[in-house]
Design an enzyme around this catalytic site. Structure first.
Site, short mmCIF file in Angstrom:
data_model
loop_
_atom_site.label_atom_id
_atom_site.label_comp_id
_atom_site.label_asym_id
_atom_site.label_seq_id
_atom_site.Cartn_x
_atom_site.Cartn_y
_atom_site.Cartn_z
N GLU A 189 -9.90 -10.49 -6.60
CA GLU A 189 -8.92 -9.40 -6.57
C GLU A 189 -7.95 -9.48 -7.75
O GLU A 189 -7.62 -8.46 -8.35
CB GLU A 189 -8.17 -9.43 -5.23
CG GLU A 189 -9.08 -9.04 -4.06
CD GLU A 189 -8.51 -9.38 -2.69
OE1 GLU A 189 -7.38 -9.89 -2.61
OE2 GLU A 189 -9.22 -9.14 -1.69
N TYR A 232 -12.14 -2.80 -1.94
CA TYR A 232 -12.57 -2.90 -0.54
C TYR A 232 -14.09 -2.96 -0.40
O TYR A 232 -14.61 -2.65 0.68
CB TYR A 232 -12.01 -1.71 0.25
CG TYR A 232 -10.56 -1.89 0.65
CD1 TYR A 232 -10.14 -3.04 1.31
CD2 TYR A 232 -9.61 -0.91 0.38
CE1 TYR A 232 -8.82 -3.22 1.69
CE2 TYR A 232 -8.28 -1.08 0.76
CZ TYR A 232 -7.89 -2.23 1.42
OH TYR A 232 -6.58 -2.39 1.81
N THR A 275 -4.13 -8.06 10.98
CA THR A 275 -4.56 -6.78 10.39
C THR A 275 -4.07 -5.59 11.21
O THR A 275 -3.56 -4.63 10.65
CB THR A 275 -6.10 -6.73 10.30
OG1 THR A 275 -6.53 -7.84 9.51
CG2 THR A 275 -6.58 -5.44 9.67
N PHE A 288 -14.82 3.06 8.59
CA PHE A 288 -13.50 3.44 8.09
C PHE A 288 -13.38 3.33 6.57
O PHE A 288 -12.35 3.68 6.00
CB PHE A 288 -12.39 2.62 8.76
CG PHE A 288 -12.52 1.11 8.62
CD1 PHE A 288 -12.15 0.46 7.45
CD2 PHE A 288 -13.03 0.34 9.67
CE1 PHE A 288 -12.26 -0.92 7.31
CE2 PHE A 288 -13.15 -1.04 9.54
CZ PHE A 288 -12.75 -1.67 8.36
N HIS A 336 -1.48 -5.61 1.78
CA HIS A 336 -2.73 -6.37 1.74
C HIS A 336 -2.46 -7.75 1.15
O HIS A 336 -1.65 -7.89 0.23
CB HIS A 336 -3.75 -5.64 0.84
CG HIS A 336 -4.92 -6.49 0.48
ND1 HIS A 336 -6.04 -6.60 1.28
CD2 HIS A 336 -5.14 -7.31 -0.58
CE1 HIS A 336 -6.89 -7.45 0.71
NE2 HIS A 336 -6.38 -7.89 -0.41
N ARG A 387 -0.60 -14.74 4.34
CA ARG A 387 -1.19 -13.93 5.41
C ARG A 387 -0.47 -14.12 6.73
O ARG A 387 -0.39 -13.22 7.55
CB ARG A 387 -2.69 -14.22 5.54
CG ARG A 387 -3.45 -13.50 4.41
CD ARG A 387 -4.92 -13.73 4.45
NE ARG A 387 -5.58 -13.25 5.66
CZ ARG A 387 -6.15 -12.05 5.78
NH1 ARG A 387 -6.08 -11.17 4.80
NH2 ARG A 387 -6.78 -11.73 6.89
N ASN A 432 -1.29 -0.21 7.48
CA ASN A 432 -0.71 -1.53 7.78
C ASN A 432 0.08 -2.13 6.62
O ASN A 432 0.23 -3.34 6.51
CB ASN A 432 -1.78 -2.48 8.34
CG ASN A 432 -2.86 -2.78 7.33
OD1 ASN A 432 -2.86 -2.27 6.22
ND2 ASN A 432 -3.80 -3.62 7.72
N LYS A 464 0.84 -1.20 0.00
CA LYS A 464 0.00 0.00 0.00
C LYS A 464 0.88 1.26 0.00
O LYS A 464 2.10 1.18 0.20
CB LYS A 464 -0.90 -0.03 1.24
CG LYS A 464 -1.79 -1.29 1.34
CD LYS A 464 -2.79 -1.10 2.47
CE LYS A 464 -3.37 -2.42 2.94
NZ LYS A 464 -4.36 -2.23 4.03
N ARG A 516 3.84 -6.83 9.07
CA ARG A 516 3.18 -5.78 9.87
C ARG A 516 3.77 -5.72 11.28
O ARG A 516 3.86 -4.66 11.88
CB ARG A 516 1.67 -6.02 9.92
CG ARG A 516 0.98 -5.74 8.59
CD ARG A 516 -0.44 -6.27 8.61
NE ARG A 516 -1.19 -5.94 7.41
CZ ARG A 516 -2.32 -6.57 7.07
NH1 ARG A 516 -2.78 -7.55 7.82
NH2 ARG A 516 -2.95 -6.23 5.96
P1 CMP Z 1 -6.51 -5.02 4.63
O1 CMP Z 1 -5.97 -6.35 5.01
O2 CMP Z 1 -6.02 -4.39 3.37
O3 CMP Z 1 -8.09 -5.14 4.56
C1 CMP Z 1 -8.98 -4.15 5.00
C2 CMP Z 1 -8.30 -2.96 5.55
O4 CMP Z 1 -9.10 -2.10 6.30
C3 CMP Z 1 -7.24 -3.42 6.52
O5 CMP Z 1 -6.18 -4.00 5.83
C4 CMP Z 1 -6.94 -2.14 7.26
O6 CMP Z 1 -5.95 -1.35 6.62
C5 CMP Z 1 -8.26 -1.41 7.20
N1 CMP Z 1 -8.89 -1.41 8.50
C6 CMP Z 1 -9.38 -2.46 9.17
N2 CMP Z 1 -9.90 -2.08 10.35
C7 CMP Z 1 -9.72 -0.74 10.42
C8 CMP Z 1 -10.03 0.24 11.40
N3 CMP Z 1 -10.64 -0.09 12.53
N4 CMP Z 1 -9.69 1.50 11.12
C9 CMP Z 1 -9.08 1.83 9.97
N5 CMP Z 1 -8.76 0.94 9.00
C10 CMP Z 1 -9.08 -0.33 9.22
#
Ligand code: CMP
Length: 144
Positions: free
Chosen positions: A127, A50, A92, A58, A116, A86, A113, A10, A103
């Site tokens: 995807e 997403y 996450t 969010f 993805h 993963r 983070n 990202k 991460r």
């Molecule tokens: P990703 O694995 O790309 O999939 C969904 C994304 O949503 C996740 O990584 C985070 O970057 C984001 N995400 C998940 N929970 C939150 C949260 N509580 N606040 C902000 N971003 C979030």
């Protein structure tokens, strides 16, 4: 099982200078890079990527963030790459992810983070089709 996963660095990962480190981890593990490109995703593409989070508070910020800068979109192939990838990426929330994961080693904020990775065979297929055209995936054997 032999499978493909969509893995994306990202914008925060690019700004942190983590491209080579992340590619190195997947390559060193034994996975095969079959597609890669750098792009600034449109809001439309980020929204679709997403879409499962569309009802979350969010979501707007997530879409804005993903389309705010460059990403490195990749497809990695190999044994159990979806689940194991993963594991390499970590939880996450970077503060809940184990040291030694991507991460866990580099992040502190759930909204930043770094990377993805697809969470299932179905999301990997969706995807990959969203980010790449059929002709953009290379078919080859890793020589041993
Ligand atoms: P990703 O694995 O790309 O999939 C969904 C994304 O949503 C996740 O990584 C985070 O970057 C984001 N995400 C998940 N929970 C939150 C949260 N509580 N606040 C902000 N971003 C979030």
């Amino acid at each position: 099982v032999q499978e493909k996963s969509f893995i994306m660095i990202k914008p925060d990962g690019i700004h942190r200078g983590l491209i080579a480190d992340i590619i190195k981890r997947f390559e060193a593990k034994g996975y095969k890079l079959v597609a890669i490109k750098v792009m600034v995703p449109s809001k439309d593409l980020a929204s679709k990527h997403y879409e499962e989070h569309a009802q979350r508070p969010f979501y707007p910020g997530l879409v804005t963030f993903l389309s705010s800068g460059p990403v490195v979109a990749m497809v990695w192939e190999g044994k159990d790459v979806i689940k194991y990838g993963r594991k390499m990426i970590g939880a996450t929330n970077p503060l809940a992810s184990t040291p030694g994961t991507i991460r866990g080693d580099y992040g502190i904020d759930v909204g930043r983070n770094i990377i993805h990775g697809s969470d299932s065979v179905e999301s990997a297929q969706r995807e990959i089709a969203l980010w790449f055209g059929a002709g953009e995936l290379a078919e080859y054997d890793l020589a041993m």
